[in-house]
Motif scaffolding. Structure first.
Motif, PDB file in Angstrom:
ATOM      1  N   MET A 185       8.048   4.297  12.369  1.00  0.00           N
ATOM      2  CA  MET A 185       8.048   3.820  10.986  1.00  0.00           C
ATOM      3  C   MET A 185       6.944   4.502  10.180  1.00  0.00           C
ATOM      4  N   MET A 186       5.779   4.636  10.787  1.00  0.00           N
ATOM      5  CA  MET A 186       4.667   5.288  10.094  1.00  0.00           C
ATOM      6  C   MET A 186       4.873   6.798  10.005  1.00  0.00           C
ATOM      7  N   LEU A 187       5.292   7.408  11.098  1.00  0.00           N
ATOM      8  CA  LEU A 187       5.495   8.861  11.094  1.00  0.00           C
ATOM      9  C   LEU A 187       6.547   9.257  10.061  1.00  0.00           C
ATOM     10  N   ASN A 188       7.651   8.510  10.017  1.00  0.00           N
ATOM     11  CA  ASN A 188       8.713   8.834   9.070  1.00  0.00           C
ATOM     12  C   ASN A 188       8.277   8.594   7.633  1.00  0.00           C
ATOM     13  N   HIS A 189       7.504   7.536   7.419  1.00  0.00           N
ATOM     14  CA  HIS A 189       6.996   7.239   6.073  1.00  0.00           C
ATOM     15  C   HIS A 189       6.133   8.388   5.557  1.00  0.00           C
ATOM     16  N   ILE A 190       5.245   8.878   6.395  1.00  0.00           N
ATOM     17  CA  ILE A 190       4.374   9.995   6.006  1.00  0.00           C
ATOM     18  C   ILE A 190       5.210  11.230   5.694  1.00  0.00           C
ATOM     19  N   CYS A 191       6.199  11.518   6.544  1.00  0.00           N
ATOM     20  CA  CYS A 191       7.056  12.692   6.332  1.00  0.00           C
ATOM     21  C   CYS A 191       7.859  12.584   5.043  1.00  0.00           C
ATOM     22  N   GLN A 192       8.428  11.411   4.813  1.00  0.00           N
ATOM     23  CA  GLN A 192       9.322  11.244   3.675  1.00  0.00           C
ATOM     24  C   GLN A 192       8.597  11.338   2.344  1.00  0.00           C
ATOM     25  N   LYS A 193       7.303  11.059   2.326  1.00  0.00           N
ATOM     26  CA  LYS A 193       6.522  11.244   1.099  1.00  0.00           C
ATOM     27  C   LYS A 193       6.442  12.720   0.716  1.00  0.00           C
ATOM     28  N   SER A 194       6.613  13.595   1.719  1.00  0.00           N
ATOM     29  CA  SER A 194       6.549  15.041   1.468  1.00  0.00           C
ATOM     30  C   SER A 194       7.918  15.706   1.522  1.00  0.00           C
ATOM     31  N   GLY A 195       8.972  14.892   1.527  1.00  0.00           N
ATOM     32  CA  GLY A 195      10.319  15.440   1.454  1.00  0.00           C
ATOM     33  C   GLY A 195      10.981  15.740   2.778  1.00  0.00           C
ATOM     34  N   PHE A 196      10.342  15.381   3.896  1.00  0.00           N
ATOM     35  CA  PHE A 196      10.944  15.554   5.220  1.00  0.00           C
ATOM     36  C   PHE A 196      11.483  14.211   5.703  1.00  0.00           C
ATOM     37  N   TYR A 234       8.825  -4.610   9.358  1.00  0.00           N
ATOM     38  CA  TYR A 234       8.594  -3.766   8.189  1.00  0.00           C
ATOM     39  C   TYR A 234       7.614  -4.407   7.214  1.00  0.00           C
ATOM     40  N   GLU A 235       7.686  -5.750   7.073  1.00  0.00           N
ATOM     41  CA  GLU A 235       6.789  -6.422   6.128  1.00  0.00           C
ATOM     42  C   GLU A 235       5.336  -6.132   6.469  1.00  0.00           C
ATOM     43  N   TRP A 236       5.017  -6.236   7.773  1.00  0.00           N
ATOM     44  CA  TRP A 236       3.637  -5.975   8.221  1.00  0.00           C
ATOM     45  C   TRP A 236       3.228  -4.541   7.929  1.00  0.00           C
ATOM     46  N   PHE A 237       4.098  -3.600   8.241  1.00  0.00           N
ATOM     47  CA  PHE A 237       3.798  -2.197   7.982  1.00  0.00           C
ATOM     48  C   PHE A 237       3.528  -1.981   6.501  1.00  0.00           C
ATOM     49  N   LEU A 238       4.383  -2.550   5.660  1.00  0.00           N
ATOM     50  CA  LEU A 238       4.266  -2.363   4.210  1.00  0.00           C
ATOM     51  C   LEU A 238       2.974  -2.965   3.671  1.00  0.00           C
ATOM     52  N   ASN A 239       2.617  -4.133   4.174  1.00  0.00           N
ATOM     53  CA  ASN A 239       1.465  -4.855   3.625  1.00  0.00           C
ATOM     54  C   ASN A 239       0.130  -4.438   4.223  1.00  0.00           C
ATOM     55  N   ASP A 240       0.114  -4.078   5.515  1.00  0.00           N
ATOM     56  CA  ASP A 240      -1.157  -3.841   6.204  1.00  0.00           C
ATOM     57  C   ASP A 240      -1.478  -2.375   6.477  1.00  0.00           C
ATOM     58  N   LEU A 241      -0.453  -1.541   6.634  1.00  0.00           N
ATOM     59  CA  LEU A 241      -0.710  -0.152   7.026  1.00  0.00           C
ATOM     60  C   LEU A 241      -0.518   0.855   5.900  1.00  0.00           C
ATOM     61  N   VAL A 242       0.523   0.672   5.095  1.00  0.00           N
ATOM     62  CA  VAL A 242       0.751   1.619   3.991  1.00  0.00           C
ATOM     63  C   VAL A 242      -0.472   1.707   3.070  1.00  0.00           C
ATOM     64  N   PRO A 243      -1.119   0.586   2.711  1.00  0.00           N
ATOM     65  CA  PRO A 243      -2.318   0.699   1.863  1.00  0.00           C
ATOM     66  C   PRO A 243      -3.422   1.541   2.491  1.00  0.00           C
ATOM     67  N   LEU A 244      -3.531   1.547   3.812  1.00  0.00           N
ATOM     68  CA  LEU A 244      -4.562   2.356   4.466  1.00  0.00           C
ATOM     69  C   LEU A 244      -4.236   3.844   4.361  1.00  0.00           C
ATOM     70  N   LEU A 245      -2.960   4.184   4.474  1.00  0.00           N
ATOM     71  CA  LEU A 245      -2.556   5.587   4.299  1.00  0.00           C
ATOM     72  C   LEU A 245      -2.877   6.057   2.886  1.00  0.00           C
ATOM     73  N   GLU A 246      -2.750   5.156   1.928  1.00  0.00           N
ATOM     74  CA  GLU A 246      -3.038   5.504   0.530  1.00  0.00           C
ATOM     75  C   GLU A 246      -4.541   5.521   0.257  1.00  0.00           C
ATOM     76  N   GLN A 247      -5.271   4.710   1.003  1.00  0.00           N
ATOM     77  CA  GLN A 247      -6.728   4.646   0.812  1.00  0.00           C
ATOM     78  C   GLN A 247      -7.426   5.878   1.362  1.00  0.00           C
ATOM     79  N   TYR A 248      -6.823   6.505   2.399  1.00  0.00           N
ATOM     80  CA  TYR A 248      -7.419   7.685   3.024  1.00  0.00           C
ATOM     81  C   TYR A 248      -6.428   8.853   2.939  1.00  0.00           C
ATOM     82  N   PRO A 249      -6.220   9.390   1.737  1.00  0.00           N
ATOM     83  CA  PRO A 249      -5.247  10.482   1.585  1.00  0.00           C
ATOM     84  C   PRO A 249      -5.707  11.734   2.320  1.00  0.00           C
TER      85      PRO A 249
END
Length: 358
Positions: A185-196, A234-249
């Motif tokens: 879920m995390m790997l795909n999220h990171i990829c999809q932000k860049s078009g993969f 998915y709720e946990w990923f969206l609420n707890d992990l996605v903000p960290l990916l955005e906090q540390y670009p």
């Protein structure tokens, strides 16, 4: 020996597509055996993938309409698969696609109406495997460990690397299992932000370097400190992990590399808490088993502790569907197919609702 011919359906949180596995099951000397006879994956078109991804945000009426429409679509895929392959199917066993998973509120919802599915394909259908366990105070997940116990009990550990990572093992005389945390879920999220769509083989992650502040933040998320039984979604990923990916670009490669380090560290930590014995085996299935970089990192972390075993591609991709096929058979036979030692429910139970085509 009675043979059960089942068409099993699974849609995981990675949103790759619908997995269909035509399986034969038989029981001899109290042991289940299986054959995976035919498989098919129907990749989700972008629109359907987005609708399923965002289903958690839909109002009740729209969510119900999607539930019914998706059930009809599942039935149409079943009908096409059977017709094109000439399959002889006794019944369909469908997990559906999880839109909501909040067992602490007594809720776990899998999209794909069983009645609509049965009507569309003309076959008896078993689905809705989680609700009874949740009603009994359980997590409603993970469910695959019953298959790990009945079909893959020769392995010390069974690890599934789907959208979420979960582990299963025999411990102190009973089967236990729980969701470790995030995976594809995390790997795909990171990829999809860049078009993969995804990082094939982990090639992009292998080019990156670890972002230490991001890694520390991910490893310190509260869920990892909770005792099992536990499950997440998915709720946990969206609420707890996605903000960290955005906090540390960082670059695509560095975020992926860091995510792989996080995933493999969390898995290795869980294997180690059950001892340091040699000769143990860890069966790895799910989409993450195709990520060569991730498997290499995990093997390195577990060197001398457990052998990482990746089976053939069919089992890697269709083990979850296979197990839901078995769960459907066990429901038809009124056998226990959900273990309270895994879910935390007040007792073992038989999960699954049977629908008859109109």
């Amino acid at each position: 020996m009675k043979k059960h011919k089942v068409l099993a359906l699974m849609s995981g949180t990675s949103l790759d597509g619908l997995d269909m596995a035509y399986c034969h099951f038989a029981k001899s000397d109290s042991r289940w055996t299986f054959e995976i006879k035919k498989t098919r994956q129907v990749a989700y078109e972008r629109e359907r993938r987005e609708v399923l991804k965002l289903a958690i945000t839909l109002p009740a009426l729209e969510h119900t309409c999607l539930h019914n429409e998706y059930g009809t679509w599942l039935g149409q895929q079943v009908r096409s698969f059977i017709a094109e392959e000439g399959l002889d199917v006794d019944f369909v066993s469908s997990h559906g696609h999880t839109s909501h998973h909040q067992p602490h509120k007594g809720v776990s919802w899998q999209l794909g109406s069983g009645q609509h599915l049965a009507n569309a394909c003309g076959l008896q259908t078993v689905c809705d495997f989680r609700s009874n366990d949740v009603a009994l105070g359980g997590q409603g997940a993970p469910l695959v460990p019953i298959g790990d116990q009945e079909l893959f009990g020769d392995y010390t550990f069974c690890l599934n690397l789907g959208g979420i990572s979960n582990i299963s093992l025999h411990h102190k005389g009973k089967r236990i299992a729980y969701d470790i945390g995030v995976a594809n879920m995390m790997l795909n999220h990171i990829c999809q932000k860049s078009g993969f769509l995804f990082d094939e083989g982990g090639a992009l992650a292998a080019k990156g370097t670890i972002n230490e502040p991001l890694l520390d933040a991910l490893n310190n998320v509260e869920y990892y400190r909770l005792p099992f039984p536990k499950s997440t979604g998915y709720e946990w990923f969206l609420n707890d992990l996605v903000p960290l990916l955005e906090q540390y670009p960082d670059s695509l490669e560095n975020q992926l590399c860091t995510a792989v380090e996080h995933i493999t560290s969390q898995v290795a930590d869980q294997v180690r808490i059950f001892g340091q014995n040699k000769g143990r085996t860890l069966l790895v299935t799910g989409g993450g088993a195709h990520n060569k970089f991730l498997i290499g990192q995990l093997s390195e972390k577990l060197s001398g502790n457990a052998e990482v075993v990746v089976p053939d591609a069919t089992l890697v991709d269709y083990k979850e569907a296979l197990v839901f096929g078995l769960m459907g058979v066990m429901r038809m036979e009124n056998e226990i197919n959900i273990l309270s030692s895994v879910t935390g429910a007040e007792r073992d139970s038989t999960g699954g609702v049977i629908y008859y085509p109109a």
